[in-house]
Design a protein around this motif. Sequence first.
Motif, PDB file in Angstrom:
ATOM      1  N   PRO A 200       0.747  -1.365  -0.162  1.00  0.00           N
ATOM      2  CA  PRO A 200       0.067  -0.118  -0.071  1.00  0.00           C
ATOM      3  C   PRO A 200       0.754   1.363   0.069  1.00  0.00           C
ATOM      4  N   ASP A 201       2.181   1.385  -0.217  1.00  0.00           N
ATOM      5  CA  ASP A 201       3.117   2.244  -0.141  1.00  0.00           C
ATOM      6  C   ASP A 201       2.617   3.359  -1.018  1.00  0.00           C
ATOM      7  N   GLN A 202       2.282   3.185  -2.270  1.00  0.00           N
ATOM      8  CA  GLN A 202       1.840   4.186  -3.194  1.00  0.00           C
ATOM      9  C   GLN A 202       0.749   4.923  -2.627  1.00  0.00           C
ATOM     10  N   ALA A 203      -0.569   4.259  -2.266  1.00  0.00           N
ATOM     11  CA  ALA A 203      -1.523   4.756  -1.804  1.00  0.00           C
ATOM     12  C   ALA A 203      -1.351   5.622  -0.466  1.00  0.00           C
TER      13      ALA A 203
ATOM     14  N   GLY B 152      -4.971   6.194   4.997  1.00  0.00           N
ATOM     15  CA  GLY B 152      -4.041   6.357   5.912  1.00  0.00           C
ATOM     16  C   GLY B 152      -2.971   5.268   6.257  1.00  0.00           C
ATOM     17  N   PRO B 153      -2.092   5.576   6.929  1.00  0.00           N
ATOM     18  CA  PRO B 153      -1.058   4.634   7.104  1.00  0.00           C
ATOM     19  C   PRO B 153      -1.486   3.342   8.194  1.00  0.00           C
TER      20      PRO B 153
ATOM     21  N   VAL C  16      -4.294  -1.228   5.065  1.00  0.00           N
ATOM     22  CA  VAL C  16      -2.899  -1.147   5.012  1.00  0.00           C
ATOM     23  C   VAL C  16      -2.245  -2.217   5.774  1.00  0.00           C
ATOM     24  N   LYS C  17      -2.687  -2.504   6.812  1.00  0.00           N
ATOM     25  CA  LYS C  17      -2.368  -3.671   7.846  1.00  0.00           C
ATOM     26  C   LYS C  17      -2.492  -4.883   7.012  1.00  0.00           C
TER      27      LYS C  17
END
Length: 412
Positions: free
Chosen positions: A141-144, A151-152, A157-158
């Motif tokens: 998900p780094d790009q997003a 959100g991180p 993301v997890k």
Amino acid sequence: MSTPPQPTWLVISQVFEPDPAAVGQYLADAARRLAARNWRVVVYTADRGYDDPARRYPRRERVAGVDVRRTRWSSTGKRSTRRRIAGQVALLAQATVRGLFTRNLAGVLISTSPPMAAAAALPIGWLRRVPVVYWPMDINPDQAIVTGEIGPGSLLVKALEALNRMILRRAAAVVTLDRFMAERLRAKATPRGPLEVIPPWPLGGVEAVPPAHNPFRERLGLTDHRLVMYSGNHSPHHPLDTLLAAVVRVADHPRLRFAFVGGGGAKAGVDEAIVRHRLTNAISLPYQPRAEISSSLSAADVHVVAMGDDQVGLVHPSKIYNAIALARPLLVLGPPECHAAELVREHGIGWVVRHDDVDRMVEVLEEIAVAAPHELAAMGERAARLAAGPLSAAVLARRFCDVLEEAAASAR
């Protein structure tokens, strides 16, 4: 005596040729090459376009020895994250069930469309006791996260990070596109199998069309002009603001013309800039039909490659490779430390301009405008030698298929 059944590679991807997305185009090329090596290749993909879900594809077809099977409800457009996830889940659920019953299965190949593809590949690989090869062409998900789409700390993301770690630790082999991407992947988890760096290669079917007989240039009314082109996905990951600001500054230059070809979420910003500034030196066009790709790409004197400062190691612009195969110089808009910039500097095949340095971009555009034909041709020839040598499909695609065959052999 009956002929033994062919061992089968299963490919799972939300996009696949004729969809214009680069991931699908490269998976299609790899699938064809595997089929030519006497493997049976079965592909599960979406029955609608990724950018344009109104576009329907045949539910099943056989292309160059590849058995393409398209599943329902697997692409519902990109208008919202929920719709995108729904389409991805539908594809993966169907591919998992069918993959578990694919006869004579030898291995599973996935990339990063959808980002959750490992959720289907890993169960199939485990239950059928076959290797999974992971070919990440972008890192999520780094790009997003860096573009603010999610959100991180979000649940999505997890979940994606957990899948990333699982696929890296369990894949028989991982193939990524440049050293920056390899560093990003190693930071997530230590791969169980080999981590190979194999850049994309020039895709077949694109041939140079001489300027004097190029229908694309004729339609644009280009005679003695220099055409600078950005062709492909218009995305926040490939920001063009600096180029657009420079296009405004050189609007009165008699020789310079610009074409923005393709689609994507950031295309509306390009269209809006052209209208707002009444730019007569620039044109915006949709993705071109496959039959016209050669004349479209050949029309450019220089091809633009854009890389966001925060996208190094997350994306890899595959547009580089068809451009150099057509003997065209590159204008890289992005940080000096990225794969595209290193390629240009090392081989002398173009220019590198940082984001927000509009003055330098204007200088480069004016340099392109006045460059003697033999100067641009020399850059193009150096680029073409790369595309015909170390960056050719003959070299890189062969290496990629070798990785797959070695993974299958090691599992026997």
